[in-house]
Design a protein around this motif. Structure first.
Motif, PDB file in Angstrom:
ATOM      1  N   PHE A  16      47.010  31.793  40.381  1.00  0.00           N
ATOM      2  CA  PHE A  16      47.750  31.393  39.181  1.00  0.00           C
ATOM      3  C   PHE A  16      47.408  29.976  38.726  1.00  0.00           C
ATOM      4  O   PHE A  16      47.550  29.655  37.545  1.00  0.00           O
ATOM      5  N   VAL A  17      46.960  29.129  39.639  1.00  0.00           N
ATOM      6  CA  VAL A  17      46.661  27.738  39.285  1.00  0.00           C
ATOM      7  C   VAL A  17      45.157  27.542  39.084  1.00  0.00           C
ATOM      8  O   VAL A  17      44.682  27.350  37.961  1.00  0.00           O
ATOM      9  N   TYR A  18      44.400  27.617  40.180  1.00  0.00           N
ATOM     10  CA  TYR A  18      42.965  27.376  40.086  1.00  0.00           C
ATOM     11  C   TYR A  18      42.265  28.478  39.297  1.00  0.00           C
ATOM     12  O   TYR A  18      41.286  28.227  38.590  1.00  0.00           O
ATOM     13  N   GLY A  19      42.780  29.688  39.401  1.00  0.00           N
ATOM     14  CA  GLY A  19      42.190  30.802  38.656  1.00  0.00           C
ATOM     15  C   GLY A  19      42.218  30.553  37.155  1.00  0.00           C
ATOM     16  O   GLY A  19      41.256  30.852  36.445  1.00  0.00           O
ATOM     17  N   LYS A  20      43.326  29.996  36.659  1.00  0.00           N
ATOM     18  CA  LYS A  20      43.426  29.698  35.227  1.00  0.00           C
ATOM     19  C   LYS A  20      42.490  28.561  34.828  1.00  0.00           C
ATOM     20  O   LYS A  20      41.942  28.560  33.727  1.00  0.00           O
ATOM     21  N   GLY A  92      34.370  31.408  47.536  1.00  0.00           N
ATOM     22  CA  GLY A  92      34.323  32.843  47.277  1.00  0.00           C
ATOM     23  C   GLY A  92      34.784  33.240  45.890  1.00  0.00           C
ATOM     24  O   GLY A  92      34.134  34.037  45.207  1.00  0.00           O
ATOM     25  N   CYS A  93      35.912  32.688  45.453  1.00  0.00           N
ATOM     26  CA  CYS A  93      36.444  33.043  44.137  1.00  0.00           C
ATOM     27  C   CYS A  93      35.534  32.564  43.013  1.00  0.00           C
ATOM     28  O   CYS A  93      35.357  33.253  41.997  1.00  0.00           O
ATOM     29  N   ALA A 238      35.635  34.995  53.066  1.00  0.00           N
ATOM     30  CA  ALA A 238      35.563  33.637  52.514  1.00  0.00           C
ATOM     31  C   ALA A 238      34.481  33.543  51.437  1.00  0.00           C
ATOM     32  O   ALA A 238      34.758  33.175  50.309  1.00  0.00           O
ATOM     33  N   ILE A 239      33.239  33.874  51.790  1.00  0.00           N
ATOM     34  CA  ILE A 239      32.153  33.858  50.805  1.00  0.00           C
ATOM     35  C   ILE A 239      31.116  34.887  51.219  1.00  0.00           C
ATOM     36  O   ILE A 239      30.705  34.926  52.369  1.00  0.00           O
ATOM     37  N   SER A 240      30.718  35.711  50.289  1.00  0.00           N
ATOM     38  CA  SER A 240      29.717  36.741  50.575  1.00  0.00           C
ATOM     39  C   SER A 240      28.870  37.002  49.345  1.00  0.00           C
ATOM     40  O   SER A 240      29.384  37.384  48.299  1.00  0.00           O
ATOM     41  N   GLY A 266      40.800  37.555  41.258  1.00  0.00           N
ATOM     42  CA  GLY A 266      41.962  38.134  41.941  1.00  0.00           C
ATOM     43  C   GLY A 266      41.600  38.982  43.141  1.00  0.00           C
ATOM     44  O   GLY A 266      42.245  38.905  44.191  1.00  0.00           O
ATOM     45  N   SER A 267      40.567  39.815  43.023  1.00  0.00           N
ATOM     46  CA  SER A 267      40.203  40.675  44.149  1.00  0.00           C
ATOM     47  C   SER A 267      39.673  39.853  45.320  1.00  0.00           C
ATOM     48  O   SER A 267      39.868  40.218  46.481  1.00  0.00           O
ATOM     49  N   MET A 268      39.021  38.705  45.035  1.00  0.00           N
ATOM     50  CA  MET A 268      38.563  37.842  46.121  1.00  0.00           C
ATOM     51  C   MET A 268      39.742  37.178  46.813  1.00  0.00           C
ATOM     52  O   MET A 268      39.752  37.029  48.039  1.00  0.00           O
ATOM     53  N   VAL A 269      40.760  36.783  46.062  1.00  0.00           N
ATOM     54  CA  VAL A 269      41.969  36.219  46.665  1.00  0.00           C
ATOM     55  C   VAL A 269      42.617  37.248  47.594  1.00  0.00           C
ATOM     56  O   VAL A 269      43.007  36.929  48.731  1.00  0.00           O
ATOM     57  N   VAL A 270      42.707  38.482  47.128  1.00  0.00           N
ATOM     58  CA  VAL A 270      43.323  39.528  47.946  1.00  0.00           C
ATOM     59  C   VAL A 270      42.483  39.790  49.198  1.00  0.00           C
ATOM     60  O   VAL A 270      43.021  40.012  50.281  1.00  0.00           O
TER      61      VAL A 270
END
Length: 461
Positions: A16-20, A92-93, A238-240, A266-270
Motif C-alpha cells: 500500500f505504501v511502496y507499491g503506490k 523482488g517487487c 525474495a528475488i528470482s 502484489g503477487s510478489m508481496v504474497v
C-alpha cells in the motif's frame, strides 16, 4: 514471535505504501490500451480479470520456490526473516513489477526482446539462453520434487510419476492460455495461500513449537556463511529472475494498466509472506541446526510432508499433496511455456498453430526430463544462481528504462547493484563455482561490483 509478526506486517504495508510509489514512478496510465486487446489472438493474448491474473501470476512465480527455498534458508536462523522481507520489498517487487510493466508497454514481448532495447543484442541472446535454461531447470526441479513426494506417499515408481507429470506439462504448454492456466490456476493459487495460513496456524496454536526471535546470539550454526549463501538459497521468496520469464505471460492478459501493481507487485508481496511463513514453520518445527542441516542436503519434500502431517493431522496430507505436488507441477508447465514463447520470439517463429507449438516444446521437454535424474540440491543451486543473473540483467534494464523516461531510476539501480554483489560473491566461493576463500571472494566481489556500477552509470546515465 515479535520479529516474525513485524516482518509480516511490514510486507503487507509495503504493497500500500511502496507499491503506490513504484506505480507513480512507472507512470501507470489506466486509459492506455493493453496488448490483451490490441493484439488479442485467442492463444497467448486475451483479457482476463484482475483477480484471475493475480492468482495465475502468483502460482506461476511461487510453486515450490517460497516453500523449499525458505525451508533451506531457515538453516541460517531468523536472519532469513530480514532477507525475505527487505529482499521482497526493495528487490523482488521492483523486479517483478517492471518486468511485467515493461512487457505490457512493449506489446507483451518476452524479456530478451525488451532487454535488447536497453542493453544490446549480445545481452539479449545471453538472456534468452539463460531464460530457456532457467525454464528447463525449473520444470525439472519442480517435477522431481513433486514426483518424489508422490512416490513416498503411494509407492508408485518415480519414473512413472515423472512421465505422467511431463505429459501434463506438454498439454498445458501448447494449449491456449485460457483453456487450462486461466481456469485451474486461480484455484490452485488460492489453495497454496490457504496451505500457508493453516500451517502457520498449526505452529502458533501448538504450545510445543515457538518461532524464534531475531538475535545476534544463538543463531543456528552452519558451515555456510550468511553472505552470500542465504541470499541465493532463498530465491523465489525474495528475488528470482525466473519471475521475469513468467511476467510476459500475464502481461499479455491484463485488462488495464492499473492492474500491474496488484498483479505483479502484489503477487510478489504474497510470495514473500508465504516464504516468511515456511521459514518460521521450519525453524519452529525442527528446533535447530542439526535437523535443518540434514534437510539442506536432502529432499525438502519429505520435510514438508513430515511437518504437514504432524502439525495439522490428516488435513496435512491433503495440504501436502496440493502444496508440494499440484502447485509445483503448475509452475513447471508455465516455466516451459515461457521457454517456448521465448524461443518463438527469438527466431520469429509463428506458433499460432498447435503443431508449431509442439515442434518448439518437445525438445525442451526431452532436456528437462533428462535433468530430473540429476541430484536435486545441485540443480537447485545452479537454478538459484542463474535466476539471480537474470534478475540482475532485468533490474539494469529497468534502470535504463527509468533513465530514458526521466524517472527516479535509483529504485531499480540499487537492487541491481546488490544483486551484482551477491552474484559475484556466490560464484567466486561456492563449491560449484571457483571455490575461493570467503574473504578473498568477498573483496573481489566488492571491487567487481564497483567497476560494473561505474561502467554502467558512465555509459547509460
Amino acid at each position: 514471535m515479535i520479529s516474525f509478526v513485524i516482518c509480516f506486517l511490514v510486507l503487507i504495508a509495503s504493497y500500500f505504501v511502496y507499491g503506490k510509489v513504484v506505480e507513480k514512478v512507472a507512470g501507470v496510465d489506466e486509459n492506455r490500451q493493453t496488448p490483451a486487446y490490441s493484439l488479442q489472438d485467442g492463444v497467448d493474448y486475451m483479457p482476463m480479470s484482475q483477480i484471475k491474473n493475480f492468482l495465475v501470476n502468483f502460482l506461476n512465480i511461487a510453486g515450490l520456490g517460497p516453500i523449499f527455498g525458505a525451508i533451506q534458508g531457515a538453516l541460517f536462523g531468523p536472519a532469513a526473516f530480514l532477507w525475505i522481507t527487505l529482499g521482497t520489498i526493495f528487490i523482488g517487487c521492483i523486479h517483478d513489477f517492471f518486468s511485467g510493466f515493461m512487457s505490457m508497454r512493449d506489446n507483451g514481448l518476452t524479456m530478451p526482446n525488451i532487454v535488447s532495447k536497453y542493453l544490446g543484442k549480445n545481452t539479449e541472446r545471453f538472456l534468452a539462453v539463460l531464460l530457456v535454461l532457467t525454464g528447463i531447470l525449473v520444470s525439472a526441479t519442480f517435477a522431481k520434487g513433486a514426483a518424489d513426494l508422490i512416490t513416498n506417499l503411494t509407492n508408485i515408481p518415480i519414473i512413472i510419476c515423472i512421465i505422467v507429470i511431463f505429459i501434463y506439462f506438454l498439454i498445458a504448454t501448447i494449449f491456449p492460455v485460457d483453456k487450462i492456466i486461466g481456469r485451474i490456476y486461480p484455484v490452485f493459487g488460492a489453495l497454496l495461500l490457504i496451505m500457508a495460513v493453516i500451517m502457520t496456524g498449526g505452529v502458533i496454536l501448538n504450545p510445543a513449537y515457538s518461532i524464534p526471535e531475531f538475535t545476534t546470539q544463538g543463531l543456528y550454526l552452519s558451515e555456510k556463511s550468511i553472505f552470500p549463501y542465504m541470499f541465493v538459497t532463498i530465491a523465489c521468496g525474495a528475488i528470482s529472475g525466473f519471475h521475469a520469464s513468467q511476467s510476459p505471460i500475464v502481461a499479455r492478459c491484463l485488462e488495464n494498466e492499473k492492474d500491474a501493481r496488484p498483479v505483479f507487485f502484489g503477487s510478489m508481496v504474497v510470495e514473500g509472506l508465504v516464504a516468511l511463513c515456511w521459514a518460521g514453520i521450519a525453524m519452529a518445527f525442527f528446533h535447530g541446526q542439526p535437523q535443518l542441516a540434514a534437510i539442506y542436503g536432502a529432499e525438502p519434500s519429505v520435510a514438508v510432508n513430515q511437518m504437514a502431517t504432524a502439525l495439522v493431522g490428516p488435513v496435512g496430507l491433503v495440504l501436502t499433496i496440493i502444496g508440494v505436488v499440484i502447485c509445483p507441477i503448475t509452475s513447471g508447465d508455465t516455466a516451459l511455456r515461457s521457454a517456448r514463447i521465448t524461443i518463438a520470439d527469438q527466431f520469429h517463429l509463428n506458433h499460432e498453430k498447435i503443431i508449431s507449438r509442439i515442434k518448439i516444446a518437445v525438445p525442451l521437454f526431452l532436456v528437462s526430463f533428462g535433468l530430473t535424474f540429476v541430484d536435486f540440491s545441485l540443480i537447485w543451486r545452479y537454478f538459484a544462481w542463474s535466476q539471480l543473473i537474470v534478475a540482475t540483467i532485468v533490474l539494469y534494464s529497468a534502470t535504463i528504462y527509468l533513465i530514458k523516461t526521466k524517472k527516479h531510476y535509483i529504485i531499480a539501480l540499487a537492487p541491481a547493484i546488490f544483486c551484482t554483489l551477491i552474484a559475484f560473491g556466490y560464484i567466486l566461493q561456492a563449491p560449484e563455482g571457483l571455490r575461493l576463500p570467503s574473504m578473498t571472494a568477498n573483496v573481489i566481489s566488492v571491487i567487481a561490483t564497483v567497476i560494473v556500477t561505474v561502467i554502467f552509470l558512465k555509459k547509460f546515465r
